[in-house]
Scaffold this motif. Structure first.
Motif, PDB file in Angstrom:
ATOM      1  N   GLN A  65       0.863  -1.180   0.000  1.00 14.16           N
ATOM      2  CA  GLN A  65       0.000   0.000   0.000  1.00 14.16           C
ATOM      3  C   GLN A  65       0.901   1.233   0.000  1.00 14.16           C
ATOM      4  OE1 GLN A  65      -2.413   0.608   3.549  1.00 14.16           O
ATOM      5  NE2 GLN A  65      -4.249   0.469   2.286  1.00 14.16           N
ATOM      6  N   LEU A  66       0.971   1.921  -1.151  1.00 12.22           N
ATOM      7  CA  LEU A  66       1.958   2.987  -1.309  1.00 12.22           C
ATOM      8  C   LEU A  66       1.360   4.369  -1.545  1.00 12.22           C
ATOM      9  CD1 LEU A  66       4.358   0.918  -3.572  1.00 12.22           C
ATOM     10  CD2 LEU A  66       4.688   1.477  -1.155  1.00 12.22           C
ATOM     11  N   GLY A  67       0.044   4.456  -1.662  1.00  9.44           N
ATOM     12  CA  GLY A  67      -0.588   5.731  -1.961  1.00  9.44           C
ATOM     13  C   GLY A  67      -0.796   6.605  -0.741  1.00  9.44           C
ATOM     14  N   GLU A  68      -1.314   7.787  -1.013  1.00  3.94           N
ATOM     15  CA  GLU A  68      -1.609   8.775   0.021  1.00  3.94           C
ATOM     16  C   GLU A  68      -3.113   8.938   0.226  1.00  3.94           C
ATOM     17  OE1 GLU A  68       0.405  10.839   2.031  1.00  3.94           O
ATOM     18  OE2 GLU A  68       1.946   9.410   1.449  1.00  3.94           O
ATOM     19  N   GLY A  69      -3.893   8.010  -0.300  1.00  2.83           N
ATOM     20  CA  GLY A  69      -5.336   8.118  -0.167  1.00  2.83           C
ATOM     21  C   GLY A  69      -5.953   8.741  -1.402  1.00  2.83           C
ATOM     22  N   PHE A  70      -7.217   9.067  -1.307  1.00  4.48           N
ATOM     23  CA  PHE A  70      -7.959   9.533  -2.471  1.00  4.48           C
ATOM     24  C   PHE A  70      -7.472  10.893  -2.943  1.00  4.48           C
ATOM     25  CE2 PHE A  70     -10.822   6.463  -0.492  1.00  4.48           C
ATOM     26  CZ  PHE A  70     -11.000   5.620  -1.569  1.00  4.48           C
ATOM     27  N   VAL A  71      -7.105  10.953  -4.201  1.00  5.42           N
ATOM     28  CA  VAL A  71      -6.572  12.163  -4.814  1.00  5.42           C
ATOM     29  C   VAL A  71      -7.682  13.169  -5.088  1.00  5.42           C
ATOM     30  CG1 VAL A  71      -5.317  13.068  -6.822  1.00  5.42           C
ATOM     31  CG2 VAL A  71      -4.736  10.823  -5.896  1.00  5.42           C
ATOM     32  N   LYS A  72      -8.826  12.679  -5.519  1.00  2.00           N
ATOM     33  CA  LYS A  72      -9.938  13.536  -5.952  1.00  2.00           C
ATOM     34  C   LYS A  72     -10.337  14.545  -4.880  1.00  2.00           C
ATOM     35  CE  LYS A  72     -14.565  13.181  -7.925  1.00  2.00           C
ATOM     36  NZ  LYS A  72     -15.613  12.260  -8.340  1.00  2.00           N
ATOM     37  N   HIS A  73     -10.301  14.131  -3.635  1.00  2.01           N
ATOM     38  CA  HIS A  73     -10.748  14.991  -2.545  1.00  2.01           C
ATOM     39  C   HIS A  73      -9.578  15.563  -1.733  1.00  2.01           C
ATOM     40  CE1 HIS A  73     -14.740  13.668  -3.516  1.00  2.01           C
ATOM     41  NE2 HIS A  73     -14.381  12.413  -3.324  1.00  2.01           N
ATOM     42  N   ALA A  78      -1.663  19.052  -1.027  1.00  7.15           N
ATOM     43  CA  ALA A  78      -1.279  17.643  -0.849  1.00  7.15           C
ATOM     44  C   ALA A  78      -0.836  17.002  -2.156  1.00  7.15           C
ATOM     45  CB  ALA A  78      -2.440  16.853  -0.257  1.00  7.15           C
ATOM     46  N   ASN A  79      -0.981  17.718  -3.276  1.00 13.58           N
ATOM     47  CA  ASN A  79      -0.669  17.134  -4.571  1.00 13.58           C
ATOM     48  C   ASN A  79       0.787  16.656  -4.663  1.00 13.58           C
ATOM     49  OD1 ASN A  79      -1.710  16.319  -7.116  1.00 13.58           O
ATOM     50  ND2 ASN A  79      -0.401  17.886  -8.028  1.00 13.58           N
ATOM     51  N   ALA A  80       1.711  17.392  -4.071  1.00 12.10           N
ATOM     52  CA  ALA A  80       3.122  16.998  -4.099  1.00 12.10           C
ATOM     53  C   ALA A  80       3.313  15.651  -3.395  1.00 12.10           C
ATOM     54  CB  ALA A  80       3.998  18.069  -3.457  1.00 12.10           C
ATOM     55  N   ASP A  81       2.587  15.432  -2.306  1.00 16.47           N
ATOM     56  CA  ASP A  81       2.669  14.159  -1.591  1.00 16.47           C
ATOM     57  C   ASP A  81       2.147  13.017  -2.457  1.00 16.47           C
ATOM     58  OD1 ASP A  81       3.672  15.467   0.633  1.00 16.47           O
ATOM     59  OD2 ASP A  81       1.733  15.562   1.649  1.00 16.47           O
ATOM     60  N   HIS A  82       1.021  13.261  -3.145  1.00 18.84           N
ATOM     61  CA  HIS A  82       0.460  12.247  -4.037  1.00 18.84           C
ATOM     62  C   HIS A  82       1.422  11.958  -5.185  1.00 18.84           C
ATOM     63  CE1 HIS A  82      -3.465  11.799  -2.187  1.00 18.84           C
ATOM     64  NE2 HIS A  82      -3.548  13.112  -2.088  1.00 18.84           N
ATOM     65  N   LEU A 118      -0.354  11.854 -12.048  1.00 19.48           N
ATOM     66  CA  LEU A 118       0.697  11.405 -11.138  1.00 19.48           C
ATOM     67  C   LEU A 118       1.665  10.452 -11.828  1.00 19.48           C
ATOM     68  CD1 LEU A 118      -1.592  10.725  -8.050  1.00 19.48           C
ATOM     69  CD2 LEU A 118      -0.361  12.837  -8.614  1.00 19.48           C
ATOM     70  N   VAL A 119       1.182   9.775 -12.864  1.00 19.30           N
ATOM     71  CA  VAL A 119       1.938   8.825 -13.671  1.00 19.30           C
ATOM     72  C   VAL A 119       1.500   9.081 -15.107  1.00 19.30           C
ATOM     73  CG1 VAL A 119       2.201   6.341 -14.184  1.00 19.30           C
ATOM     74  CG2 VAL A 119       2.012   7.092 -11.819  1.00 19.30           C
ATOM     75  N   THR A 120       2.390   8.875 -16.067  1.00 23.45           N
ATOM     76  CA  THR A 120       2.000   9.072 -17.471  1.00 23.45           C
ATOM     77  C   THR A 120       1.613   7.749 -18.110  1.00 23.45           C
ATOM     78  OG1 THR A 120       4.209   8.749 -18.394  1.00 23.45           O
ATOM     79  CG2 THR A 120       3.641  10.997 -17.657  1.00 23.45           C
ATOM     80  N   VAL A 121       0.835   7.839 -19.168  1.00 22.32           N
ATOM     81  CA  VAL A 121       0.458   6.626 -19.890  1.00 22.32           C
ATOM     82  C   VAL A 121       1.701   5.987 -20.499  1.00 22.32           C
ATOM     83  CG1 VAL A 121      -0.153   7.700 -22.112  1.00 22.32           C
ATOM     84  CG2 VAL A 121      -1.279   5.585 -21.404  1.00 22.32           C
ATOM     85  N   SER A 122       2.679   6.783 -20.920  1.00 25.26           N
ATOM     86  CA  SER A 122       3.906   6.199 -21.476  1.00 25.26           C
ATOM     87  C   SER A 122       4.671   5.415 -20.412  1.00 25.26           C
ATOM     88  CB  SER A 122       4.789   7.260 -22.129  1.00 25.26           C
ATOM     89  OG  SER A 122       5.173   8.229 -21.202  1.00 25.26           O
ATOM     90  N   GLU A 123       4.601   5.844 -19.165  1.00 24.94           N
ATOM     91  CA  GLU A 123       5.234   5.077 -18.080  1.00 24.94           C
ATOM     92  C   GLU A 123       4.526   3.742 -17.889  1.00 24.94           C
ATOM     93  OE1 GLU A 123       7.179   8.470 -15.201  1.00 24.94           O
ATOM     94  OE2 GLU A 123       4.983   8.309 -15.241  1.00 24.94           O
TER      95      GLU A 123
END
Length: 177
Positions: A65-73, A78-82, A118-123
């Motif tokens: 579990q590596l995320g920071e929780g829900f990005v949408k809200h 907090a975007n830098a953390d995400h 947070l990630v690109t489709v090319s990645e």
């Protein structure tokens, strides 16, 4: 035609069940002696039921579990953390795919990570290029990009028909988490 092939699988759509279906596949794979890794790109700091189950299944079924929780809200600051968490998850996914130590890797909610920049489709496409011929790779989350869908061997779209939340029923232990 080969008897077996490592598949690229995408579970997407606006309905419930993308991660649940991937975890069902993971349980089936583990039951057949395959080594399973789940890398969660968004989920973090909640105690989901699947984490407790994975602990009991042993070292051949791992959820990270590596995320920071829900990005949408998330709050704007907090975007830098995400972003940092998603890039860490991506680096771990790269290393684990390249290691050859797993038969099935699930990149849980990576499609959300793409959607929110947070990630690109090319990645994501690069990850597919890293996998061995026998490794299965699963991408979950809403709004899978057409480029990913085109590369996949199997795509399932979950469609919302009815959900208890629409009737005011909140997320329930054992069902949503």
């Amino acid at each position: 035609m080969p008897d077996t092939k490592g598949l690229v699988i995408v579970n997407t759509g606006n309905g419930k069940g993308k991660t649940t279906a991937a975890l069902g596949l993971a349980l089936r794979a583990w039951g057949q002696g395959l080594r399973v890794l789940v890398v969660q790109f968004i989920k973090g700091n909640w105690k989901y039921g699947e984490l407790k189950a994975a602990e009991k299944l042993g070292p051949d079924f791992v959820i990270r579990q590596l995320g920071e929780g829900f990005v949408k809200h998330a709050k704007a600051n907090a975007n830098a953390d995400h972003q940092s968490a998603a890039q860490t998850a991506l680096a771990i996914a790269r290393a684990e795919i390249a290691s050859g130590g797993w038969d099935l890797i699930i990149l849980d909610e990576i499609n959300y990570a793409v959607k929110f920049g947070l990630v690109t489709v090319s990645e994501c496409l690069e990850l597919i290029g890293l996998k061995s011929g026998q490794m299965h790779l699963v991408f979950t989350g809403r709004d899978a990009r057409p480029e990913l869908i085109d590369c996949a061997d199997l795509v399932t779209e979950m469609r919302a028909v009815k959900h208890p939340y629409q009737q005011g029923v909140k997320a329930q232990k054992g069902i949503e988490f």
